[in-house]
Design a protein around this motif. Structure first.
Motif, short mmCIF file in Angstrom:
data_model
loop_
_atom_site.label_atom_id
_atom_site.label_comp_id
_atom_site.label_asym_id
_atom_site.label_seq_id
_atom_site.Cartn_x
_atom_site.Cartn_y
_atom_site.Cartn_z
N PHE A 42 0.83 -1.20 0.00
CA PHE A 42 0.00 0.00 0.00
C PHE A 42 0.87 1.26 0.00
O PHE A 42 0.52 2.26 -0.64
N LEU A 43 1.99 1.22 0.73
CA LEU A 43 2.91 2.36 0.71
C LEU A 43 3.43 2.59 -0.70
O LEU A 43 3.51 3.74 -1.17
N LEU B 41 5.99 2.64 9.27
CA LEU B 41 5.06 3.66 9.73
C LEU B 41 5.77 4.99 9.98
O LEU B 41 5.26 6.06 9.61
N LEU B 42 6.95 4.92 10.59
CA LEU B 42 7.72 6.13 10.86
C LEU B 42 8.08 6.85 9.55
O LEU B 42 7.97 8.07 9.44
N GLU B 43 8.49 6.07 8.56
CA GLU B 43 8.80 6.65 7.25
C GLU B 43 7.56 7.30 6.64
O GLU B 43 7.63 8.40 6.08
N MET B 44 6.42 6.63 6.75
CA MET B 44 5.19 7.15 6.18
C MET B 44 4.74 8.44 6.86
O MET B 44 4.33 9.41 6.21
N VAL C 244 6.68 11.31 5.59
CA VAL C 244 6.23 11.72 4.26
C VAL C 244 4.96 12.56 4.38
O VAL C 244 4.80 13.58 3.70
N GLU C 245 4.06 12.15 5.28
CA GLU C 245 2.81 12.88 5.48
C GLU C 245 3.00 14.13 6.34
O GLU C 245 2.08 14.92 6.46
N ARG C 246 4.18 14.27 6.93
CA ARG C 246 4.47 15.37 7.84
C ARG C 246 3.52 15.35 9.04
O ARG C 246 3.13 16.39 9.57
N ASP C 247 3.16 14.14 9.47
CA ASP C 247 2.35 13.97 10.67
C ASP C 247 3.33 13.73 11.82
O ASP C 247 3.60 12.61 12.23
N TRP C 248 3.83 14.83 12.36
CA TRP C 248 4.94 14.75 13.31
C TRP C 248 4.53 14.18 14.65
O TRP C 248 5.33 13.53 15.32
N LYS C 249 3.28 14.36 15.05
CA LYS C 249 2.84 13.81 16.33
C LYS C 249 2.84 12.28 16.28
O LYS C 249 3.30 11.61 17.21
N LYS C 250 2.32 11.71 15.20
CA LYS C 250 2.34 10.26 15.05
C LYS C 250 3.78 9.76 14.87
O LYS C 250 4.12 8.66 15.32
N ALA C 251 4.60 10.57 14.22
CA ALA C 251 6.01 10.18 14.03
C ALA C 251 6.72 10.08 15.38
O ALA C 251 7.54 9.17 15.59
N ILE C 252 6.40 10.99 16.29
CA ILE C 252 7.00 10.95 17.64
C ILE C 252 6.60 9.66 18.36
O ILE C 252 7.43 8.98 18.98
N ILE C 253 5.32 9.30 18.26
CA ILE C 253 4.84 8.08 18.91
C ILE C 253 5.52 6.85 18.31
O ILE C 253 5.98 5.96 19.03
#
Length: 403
Positions: free
Chosen positions: A123-124, A152-155, A158-167
């Protein structure tokens, strides 16, 4: 009675022999059935491969799934085929293969996790990020947990969803047992940067504090702290924050030199601010810091002071950039003397130097060699954080792309 018993005794070996022959016959029949089953599975496998080669993927997948039901060991064949499809760019086929496996309830948990992980990667590759996230989050706590979190961290980046990236980065730390503090601090800095642009100063302050808590005296967080204080119209406090950068991370001062001078000007101490930047030229004379200092000296102290400063720089840190600035300053001096021949000569020299410095001056990623005219906190080539050297080079890189 004795004769009857003797007859039965004579019959016993015969009965044992018949039983042994019957057992052997059953074993042969069982072996023949197993051999027929193996032959049938082989024929089904070849049939599935033939359907794939004949561009009939749906029928091929159905055939291979039936084989998997009969023999779980063939599941590895599915994974191999799905990965092959993905590498060839046939993402839809890869999704079909892995989706069949991911939706099966009779597979072992490890195989289901593997299928969910591979499906998420499919899917990625297809750009279906929502489906990729859902599939990767289905992966359990086994062998594929860490690779799934990495994807997930890479995705999220890419989405610039930094809060989810931190988690995701925090969970990856516990799974891998190694630090991701650098990335987490940068994610908080990205949040702070977005908040500053949106003029949400309270959120910016929280993100900056979080970044400094993860990595004390983090360079970018200190720079953003100064920007936050300037937004609050507190230039003196901003100077204090940036002074830590000047002391601990002087190579990054070119990123804030203009703002440093503005803060000092706001409090009426432009000369003191310029003196500090001139001191830094003793060790940081290459790159953009020299450009900023030269401009400020020209404006505040005049052409002759700029000429003297550049002559000193050429003595201890000669470079094409310094030579170009020196030629520019000498040209300004000669234009005041009204010497047409000398002016034309300096213009030609300056033109050639500018061409050369523009084409060669680049920041270079220490990980992949990607070269760029501007400085990046995250390399556009390999996506690694803090991989760029803050010093701008003027040499030709042996390898790696540029922009």
């Amino acid at each position: 009675m004795i004769q009857i018993e003797t007859a039965w005794l004579l019959l016993l070996p015969v009965m044992f022999g018949i039983g042994w022959l019957a057992a052997r016959w059953d074993l042969r029949l069982e072996n023949r059935m197993d051999e027929r089953e193996r032959m049938r599975q082989q024929r089904s496998t070849f049939k599935g491969l033939s359907l794939l080669l004949n561009e009939q993927p749906d029928q091929a997948i159905e055939t291979l799934v039936k084989i998997a039901q009969l023999d779980p060991e063939t599941i590895e064949l599915h994974f191999s085929l799905g990965n092959l499809f993905r590498r060839r760019g046939e993402t839809e086929r890869a999704i079909r293969v892995h989706q069949h496996l991911a939706n099966r309830d009779d597979l072992k948990p490890r195989d289901r996790d593997h299928a969910a992980y591979e499906l998420g990667r499919d899917f990625l590759r297809a750009g279906l990020l929502d489906r990729a996230e859902a599939s990767l989050n289905r992966v359990g706590h086994g062998k594929f947990a860490a690779p799934a979190k990495e994807s997930l961290l890479e995705m999220y980046q890419v989405e610039r969803d930094w809060k989810k990236a931190i988690i995701a980065a925090s969970e990856l730390e516990s799974l891998q047992g190694k630090s991701h503090h650098t990335e987490i601090a940068q994610f908080y800095c990205e949040l702070a940067q977005e908040s500053l642009h949106a003029k949400d100063l309270a959120s910016a302050e929280r993100s900056i504090k979080e970044a400094l808590q993860v990595v004390p005296n983090h360079t970018r967080a200190l720079i953003l702290q100064g920007d936050y204080l300037m937004a609050l119209e507190q230039p003196a406090q901003a100077i204090d924050a940036w002074s830590v950068v000047a002391t601990s991370h002087p190579a990054f001062m070119h990123l804030i030199a203009d703002r440093w001078m503005k803060a000092h000007t706001d409090i009426g101490k432009s000369e003191a601010g310029l003196d500090r930047l001139c001191e830094l030229l003793n060790t940081q004379a290459s790159g953009e810091l020299l450009d900023v200092v030269h401009k400020q000296v020209m404006q505040i102290r005049g052409i002759q002071a700029a000429n003297t400063m550049l002559s000193q720089v050429m003595q201890h840190s000669p470079s094409l950039s310094a030579l170009s600035k020196l030629a520019e300053t000498r040209l300004a001096l000669e234009e005041g003397n009204a010497n047409p021949d000398r002016v034309q000569e300096l213009k030609s020299i300056l033109h050639l130097l500018r061409q050369r410095t523009t084409s060669l001056a680049r920041y270079t990623c220490g990980n992949c060699g990607f070269r760029a005219r501007r400085f990046y906190w995250q390399c556009p080539g390999c996506n690694n954080w803090e991989a760029y050297s803050p010093r701008r080079s003027e040499g030709v890189a042996p390898s790696g792309p540029s922009m």
